[in-house]
Scaffold this active site. Structure first.
Site, mmCIF file in Angstrom:
data_model
loop_
_atom_site.group_PDB
_atom_site.id
_atom_site.type_symbol
_atom_site.label_atom_id
_atom_site.label_comp_id
_atom_site.label_asym_id
_atom_site.label_seq_id
_atom_site.Cartn_x
_atom_site.Cartn_y
_atom_site.Cartn_z
ATOM 1 N N CYS A 94 0.245 2.577 -4.744
ATOM 2 C CA CYS A 94 -0.540 3.755 -5.104
ATOM 3 C C CYS A 94 0.216 5.037 -4.757
ATOM 4 O O CYS A 94 1.026 5.069 -3.831
ATOM 5 C CB CYS A 94 -1.872 3.741 -4.358
ATOM 6 N N HIS A 105 0.830 -1.207 0.000
ATOM 7 C CA HIS A 105 0.000 0.000 0.000
ATOM 8 C C HIS A 105 0.862 1.253 0.000
ATOM 9 O O HIS A 105 1.918 1.314 0.636
ATOM 10 C CB HIS A 105 -0.915 0.023 1.221
#
Length: 349
Positions: free
Chosen positions: A195, A139
């Protein structure tokens, strides 16, 4: 990362042609000259790595088992990159540290403490022509920028498996650990399959698919102030960097220009640092499935592109990565560097 989506590559995206030239040896000067200490004529410089020295790698893959935003392919990414580096680029297993959250050894779990320790290990005793490789799949996110070096006002971050207890790792900290200590001519190749990762290593030069630096080059406008700061950075003289900051900031108008100028004067390095990221700072990266196996889209594209055509220039490889991902995704991989570079040279690591 976002939802998993299948990747289907049905054709080769490469055109035949002569291989690009390898990067040149020796010191590479750029920008106008200026008078330095003792009235010595100086000029900013960097040095490409020949990647003939020691090879070390750190591969991090976090699936976040049992957490609300669990991922599927990140551990596979770390293992796939480890295997790829050994098979294609001559890395040795003994010189690769892999942190994944499926291991039993507590030292191999990607906690914040272990990740930071491993980053320090990666760059320890780095020498010219060494080749270091950092890969992160997990993440990513953003947090408010506190030092003014981000054009969008947000720092990029990555999330250790224990981020709820220890918080994230900010791009400024990764830059301080893995970029600043490196000598001229030492290569660090970084891949961020996460991301909001476009500038996750805080490298100030970001390139378009035409091989050109995206941000306006303020060096000519800022004059000696910027160049003195770059020289101070190369010497490790951060006091010199900040003492000449005011002149540069006066040449820039608007927060975006100021952030770009600040990034260049504080994050430019004579070391040979390259970062490939899965998307722009404003985008997400896909947690995908290929041939029935979970994988990060960027990690898959990187391995696929260099397996199909090992000898590509930086510009060609950026185009290849975007071409592969364009089949299914809106995310656009980014290339950034610690110094102005000629993207027509061959990518080596």
């Amino acid at each position: 990362m976002t939802d998993k989506i299948s990747i289907l590559i049905s054709h080769s995206i490469f055109e035949a042609g002569p291989p690009p030239a390898r990067p040149p040896q020796g010191q590479q000067n750029y920008g106008p000259q200026f008078q330095g200490a003792n009235n010595q004529t100086q000029q900013p410089f960097f040095q490409y790595s020949q990647c003939t020295g020691r090879k070390k790698a750190l591969c991090i893959g976090i699936n976040y088992f049992g957490q609300s935003a669990e991922l599927k392919g990140c551990i596979n990414d770390a293992r796939n990159i480890e295997r790829f580096l050994c098979q294609k680029y001559g890395y040795q297993l003994n010189d690769i540290v892999v942190l994944t959250d499926d291991q039993k050894d507590p030292r191999s779990i990607p906690t914040k403490e272990n990740m930071l320790r491993a980053m320090h290990w990666l760059v320890q005793d780095a020498q010219p022509n060494d080749s270091l490789f950092f890969h992160y799949s997990g993440h990513g996110g953003q947090t408010k920028d506190l030092d003014g070096d981000e054009e969008d006002g947000y720092d990029e971050v990555i999330y250790p498996v224990d981020f709820k207890q220890t918080q994230h790792i900010v791009d400024d900290e990764m830059h301080d650990i893995m970029v600043k200590p490196l000598p001229p001519g030492c290569r660090l190749t970084a891949i961020f399959d996460s991301c909001h990762s476009g500038s996750a290593l805080d490298l100030p030069y970001i390139y378009s698919t035409e091989g050109k630096i995206k941000e306006p080059n303020l060096a000519a406008e800022a004059g000696q102030g910027l160049l003195s700061a770059v020289s101070s950075y190369a010497r490790g003289d951060m006091g010199g960097v900040f003492s000449s900051m005011s002149g540069l900031l006066k040449t820039a108008t608007g927060s975006n220009q100021k952030a770009s100028a600040l990034s260049k004067r504080t994050k430019t390095s004579p070391a040979d640092v390259i970062s490939w990221s899965g998307c722009k700072d404003s985008q997400t990266s896909a947690d995908a499935v290929e041939a029935g196996t979970a994988t990060g889209a960027m990690s898959y594209a990187f391995i696929t592109a260099l397996t199909q055509q090992p000898q590509q220039s930086y510009q060609q490889l950026l185009g290849s990565l975007r071409g592969i991902l364009r089949e299914k995704y809106s995310q656009k991989p980014q290339l950034s560097s610690s110094h102005p570079m000629d993207t027509n040279y061959m990518f080596i690591c």
